[in-house]
Motif scaffolding. Structure first.
Motif, PDB file in Angstrom:
ATOM      1  N   GLU A  38       0.837  -1.206   0.000  1.00  0.00           N
ATOM      2  CA  GLU A  38       0.000   0.000   0.000  1.00  0.00           C
ATOM      3  C   GLU A  38       0.873   1.257   0.000  1.00  0.00           C
ATOM      4  OE1 GLU A  38       0.537  -2.083   2.408  1.00  0.00           O
ATOM      5  OE2 GLU A  38       1.434  -0.699   3.833  1.00  0.00           O
ATOM      6  N   GLY A  39       2.065   1.156   0.581  1.00  0.00           N
ATOM      7  CA  GLY A  39       2.985   2.293   0.541  1.00  0.00           C
ATOM      8  C   GLY A  39       3.517   2.533  -0.862  1.00  0.00           C
ATOM      9  N   VAL A  40       3.870   1.451  -1.538  1.00  0.00           N
ATOM     10  CA  VAL A  40       4.319   1.569  -2.933  1.00  0.00           C
ATOM     11  C   VAL A  40       3.190   2.173  -3.781  1.00  0.00           C
ATOM     12  CG1 VAL A  40       5.003   0.257  -4.985  1.00  0.00           C
ATOM     13  CG2 VAL A  40       5.965  -0.331  -2.740  1.00  0.00           C
ATOM     14  N   ALA A  41       1.967   1.678  -3.556  1.00  0.00           N
ATOM     15  CA  ALA A  41       0.828   2.194  -4.335  1.00  0.00           C
ATOM     16  C   ALA A  41       0.593   3.674  -4.046  1.00  0.00           C
ATOM     17  CB  ALA A  41      -0.427   1.376  -4.006  1.00  0.00           C
ATOM     18  N   THR A  51      16.250   6.326   0.161  1.00  0.00           N
ATOM     19  CA  THR A  51      16.956   5.511  -0.839  1.00  0.00           C
ATOM     20  C   THR A  51      16.316   4.124  -0.935  1.00  0.00           C
ATOM     21  OG1 THR A  51      18.989   6.703  -0.330  1.00  0.00           O
ATOM     22  CG2 THR A  51      19.223   4.633  -1.518  1.00  0.00           C
ATOM     23  N   GLN A  52      16.025   3.537   0.215  1.00  0.00           N
ATOM     24  CA  GLN A  52      15.362   2.214   0.196  1.00  0.00           C
ATOM     25  C   GLN A  52      13.982   2.300  -0.459  1.00  0.00           C
ATOM     26  OE1 GLN A  52      15.295   1.437   4.370  1.00  0.00           O
ATOM     27  NE2 GLN A  52      17.429   0.787   4.491  1.00  0.00           N
ATOM     28  N   MET A  53      13.245   3.357  -0.151  1.00  0.00           N
ATOM     29  CA  MET A  53      11.908   3.512  -0.745  1.00  0.00           C
ATOM     30  C   MET A  53      12.014   3.667  -2.265  1.00  0.00           C
ATOM     31  SD  MET A  53       9.534   5.788   1.843  1.00  0.00           S
ATOM     32  CE  MET A  53      10.635   7.010   2.531  1.00  0.00           C
ATOM     33  N   ALA A  64      11.765   1.747  -8.010  1.00  0.00           N
ATOM     34  CA  ALA A  64      12.491   1.386  -9.242  1.00  0.00           C
ATOM     35  C   ALA A  64      12.154  -0.046  -9.640  1.00  0.00           C
ATOM     36  CB  ALA A  64      13.999   1.559  -9.041  1.00  0.00           C
ATOM     37  N   ARG A  65      12.088  -0.947  -8.666  1.00  0.00           N
ATOM     38  CA  ARG A  65      11.713  -2.327  -8.992  1.00  0.00           C
ATOM     39  C   ARG A  65      10.262  -2.397  -9.469  1.00  0.00           C
ATOM     40  NH1 ARG A  65      15.175  -2.901  -4.803  1.00  0.00           N
ATOM     41  NH2 ARG A  65      13.604  -2.991  -3.152  1.00  0.00           N
ATOM     42  N   THR A 121       3.384   6.902   4.720  1.00  0.00           N
ATOM     43  CA  THR A 121       2.921   7.162   3.342  1.00  0.00           C
ATOM     44  C   THR A 121       1.441   7.541   3.312  1.00  0.00           C
ATOM     45  OG1 THR A 121       2.537   4.783   3.041  1.00  0.00           O
ATOM     46  CG2 THR A 121       4.607   5.670   2.182  1.00  0.00           C
ATOM     47  N   GLY A 122       0.970   8.138   4.402  1.00  0.00           N
ATOM     48  CA  GLY A 122      -0.395   8.664   4.381  1.00  0.00           C
ATOM     49  C   GLY A 122      -0.484   9.878   3.462  1.00  0.00           C
ATOM     50  N   PRO A 123      -1.710  10.361   3.208  1.00  0.00           N
ATOM     51  CA  PRO A 123      -1.880  11.504   2.303  1.00  0.00           C
ATOM     52  C   PRO A 123      -1.053  12.719   2.712  1.00  0.00           C
ATOM     53  CG  PRO A 123      -4.003  10.499   2.792  1.00  0.00           C
ATOM     54  CD  PRO A 123      -3.001   9.806   3.667  1.00  0.00           C
ATOM     55  N   GLU A 124      -0.926  12.964   4.020  1.00  0.00           N
ATOM     56  CA  GLU A 124      -0.144  14.116   4.462  1.00  0.00           C
ATOM     57  C   GLU A 124       1.353  13.902   4.267  1.00  0.00           C
ATOM     58  OE1 GLU A 124      -0.878  17.342   5.913  1.00  0.00           O
ATOM     59  OE2 GLU A 124      -2.505  16.750   4.581  1.00  0.00           O
TER      60      GLU A 124
END
Lengths: 519, 519
Positions: free
Chosen positions: A47-50, A332-334, A339-340, B419-422
């Motif tokens: 969900e973070g990637v999305a 950097t990790q994010m 990138a993947r 990674t919330g909207p804010e």
């Protein structure tokens, strides 16, 4: 004076061959392209990637990105994108369709094909420091404007160390060469002092064309051969927030049309040119890089492209950029995860804010290099020699960083973590039993010389032996090594005909006045 | 002179309260117990874990392990194990049955219950340097034998820094105190200068019993309360290969019977006391630690136990131990996998071979600390202050290491990777658009003061500002900070009655002659 005359003057022969093998000054690990065998550290869930992907897409769709390049604007119009003035709005379907055309892995073949680099997959490559305007070393003990000689010396280190795979931009900006011809002299130095893959600055038509031509000449390639695959690359930074400049895009378009590789690295400093929140800064960085990559894919589908990250944070007290911070590591990790997600190779960096090669320099640089490893980075820029947030290049720092890079390369070797019967070594343990030691047994003798990483710079003697040898701290050891490497350096072989053609090209282009300096 | 009289002399009051809050000298992060939110790096596949487990079990079954402790031998016989002389053979069913009795997570409650530590799970705790016989600081610029004053100063740093969670062994061995009473004086200093969880050396009956009694007194506990849960711990090393010594096992048995915690840390130096292959060294280390843990579980099921690792490699040239190497990192990660396989908490270390707090010290220490993070280590010993492979304690190194530890703690905070909207901050990006910057906007202003890690030791000024301020390198900055912290240190509060009881105990035990020194 050409490389050959210098080589002849020094005599070459056995000593020369030894120097070329790299065993004259220090024992270092052989040239190799390490594979990153670790599973990446992934701070984001799906969900973070999305969320970052959606953020980047909405930036491109709703806010748009400025291209200060008329040709790019025309191309985007032709592709059916909405263009308002110099601002381009890209919908996600177009972006993803274009990005899907980029290869997930490609090669760069420099003039020495033994140095061909695979970019992408699980390969991790390290490059030298690029573009500091200033230089510092221990004998000067001062920050000074860069010169050609310093630049040459740092190129010699770039060639000397096997853990350095590619040459980035100028390792220090040689401001004693006029800007109109600087690219000619430095590329001549690069192509004669090193045989590793290298970079062209995207700073206007003439520079890019000159560098491509010089790389072609040094490789002994026809124009067709040059264009058949990447032999070099460029790296551009966007002008964050959300803007691409004229010369950068112009240079990339020229490289793309000739099949060369492009790294797009937004400089999104959280709290300054990007949101103060790291995932926001990453989303903006992704939007900036994908917009350029989409353009290049439209122009030439399959153009080798790399997502770069330079997302860090500012110092809360001064607003100055900070590097190698916890926030830098996480962004950097994010970015690696993103990138993947897009199926693109990734670039990050070895960075620090320290002004001298001291403890701070090493913990900040270690943080950034391990973040590169953890993120699945494929190209690590500035991996050796960077100080003061990229404003200073230092040979001591270069040599200290290469010690860390070698350790990372050793860390990647599968034999370190083997668990076969001979690794578990039950019979050796039985042989030694509950008394005695493992020094003398056959199992140890058979493996002793290659079992462990051997540093060239770390001093592992006890305090008394170290003190008796002069009590030399790390940067001074690196400085002594620097002087010795430079004194004994021999350039890699280059065909005399190509070498002369290269020198002739430089002379001709200088007589024509070089490149404009109105950037 | 007691802590109270010293405190009174200095005045206490508001300045004293400020000093106790820890904001008098530097701004540091508040006390917290970080959770390691990263998935561990796991170099072994399931077959690798199985191979090391099988190796460790075959070592215990076929080769056996020596216990130079008659009581332990009797206990193993009673348990039905095969005992040949002083060598014990343990079959895997027995070992696994016993190990399964150990808790996967437990707490240690020191005299200040606010400092209660959860050991295990995803918690990561850092402790100070332990047991160097020597001391180095920048004003001495020499390696000298440790003194009580140096030991006290390092204990003050242990208390001062919130990123240090527990006190290990003596931070430097105070050889100016006679060995018979050294434990009394240092534990008195520990219990009055710090309020954090602490350690007893397992060096014979008297020392262990004295320390347990002092910890009980300082905590204001009845004997029943003391034994109801862990209030302290010990750490033992086996005598590799495959041997446990008399005083170590004796001390552990005493702690186990009173419900205190035990860390078992074999010192398996690959190529010397263990196989030259890393997985062999890990297998031997696991065998050594599990054999002791099985004993303690048989004696008192549920005894809180921790698997420690100290597997590193020797210098191929000299045979000297090396630390923070690529091999060290991998063996730490492998041991982490094994500890999870056995359901036990794990201990590793922050280590280096460097003799002074320079660049080498920092890359080796960074390597080992990141390996601790990557391995899922729960207790990080020697996390601050260690030099020369543990032969030197240094206050500058202590303060430099704490800067790294704080960064690791910040790195662990989930808000960095939100990674919330804010966090994605689309509206902030829209507000700034394609020109301008994020400095002044509300989204930045709302988060600015807490958005980024703020170091206390890193100097993020540019070169010119840094030079104008004296061009101070990292260790000298740390030295200045050390002097200031010590000058302004105020001990944590301790109930006067307990304090007097503690002093009386020390006086009485000294009058009785302390402990034997025939170890």
């Amino acid at each position: 004076m050409t490389t050959e005359t210098r080589t002849r003057k020094r005599g070459g022969g056995r000593a020369g061959a030894a120097a070329r093998r790299g065993d004259a000054v220090i024992e270092q690990m052989p040239w190799s392209v390490p594979r990153n065998i670790d599973r990446p550290i992934e701070p984001l869930g799906p969900e973070g990637v999305a969320a970052i992907h959606d953020g980047a897409m909405r930036i491109l769709e709703e806010i748009g990105i400025v291209f200060l390049n008329d040709e790019a604007l025309e191309i985007f119009k032709e592709a059916g994108c909405k263009v308002v003035g110099d601002r381009v709005h890209l919908d996600r379907e177009f972006v993803m369709e274009m990005v899907a055309k980029a290869p997930s892995e490609f090669t760069i073949t420099p003039r020495n094909p033994d140095r061909t680099l695979p970019v992408g997959g699980d390969h991790i490559l390290f490059g030298n420091v690029s573009s500091p305007p200033n230089y510092w070393d221990m004998s000067l003990n001062a920050k000074v404007a860069g010169t050609r000689e310093q630049c040459q010396n740092l190129l010699k280190l770039t060639q000397y160390f096997n853990c350095i795979h590619f040459a980035g931009g100028y390792p220090v900006e040689p401001v004693d060469i006029h800007a109109s011809v600087r690219h000619l002299d430095v590329l001549y130095d690069k192509l004669t002092l090193t045989d590793k893959a290298m970079h062209a600055y995207s700073l206007g038509k003439e520079r890019v064309e000159d560098v491509m031509e010089m790389v072609r000449i040094a490789g002994g390639l026809t124009h067709e051969e040059f264009e058949a695959r990447p032999h070099m690359y460029t790296n551009i930074n966007s002008t964050s927030p959300l803007k691409h400049d004229q010369p950068m895009i112009d240079g990339c378009l020229r490289l793309a049309r000739r099949g060369q590789a492009i790294v797009v690295t937004p400089f999104t400093l959280a709290g300054a040119m990007a949101p103060v929140t790291m995932s926001g800064a990453v989303a903006q960085s992704i939007a900036e890089s994908l917009s350029a990559i989409a353009l290049f894919q439209y122009v030439r589908p399959g153009t080798p492209c790399v997502i770069g990250t330079f997302t860090s944070n500012v110092d809360m007290k001064s607003g100055a950029p900070a590097f190698g911070t916890p926030e830098y590591m996480r962004s950097t990790q994010m970015t690696g995860q993103m990138a993947r997600y897009y199926g693109l190779p990734m670039r990050s960096s070895g960075v620090c804010a320290a002004n001298v090669p001291d403890g701070q320099a090493m913990w900040e640089t270690s943080n950034s290099l391990w973040a590169a490893v953890q993120s699945g980075t494929n190209m690590v820029y500035h991996a050796a020699g960077w100080l003061e947030g990229g404003l200073i290049a230092s040979p001591e720092k270069f040599i200290m960083d290469c010690e860390i890079l070698q350790q990372i390369q050793r860390y990647m070797q599968p034999e370190v973590i083997g668990t076969g019967p001979e690794d578990i070594a039950l019979e050796a343990i039985r042989e030694v039993g509950n008394d005695g030691h493992f020094f003398g047994i056959q199992h140890t003798q058979d493996r002793y010389s290659t079992a462990f990483y051997q540093p060239y710079l770390s001093d592992w003697r006890n305090y008394e032996a170290w003190e008796a040898a002069g009590a030399v701290w790390t940067p001074e050891r690196a400085h002594n090594m620097f002087k010795e490497i430079i004194a004994r350096f021999e350039a890699p072989p280059l065909d005399v005909v190509r070498h002369e053609e290269l020198a002739d090209f430089v002379a001709r282009r200088k007589s024509e006045g070089g490149a404009p300096t109105d950037f």
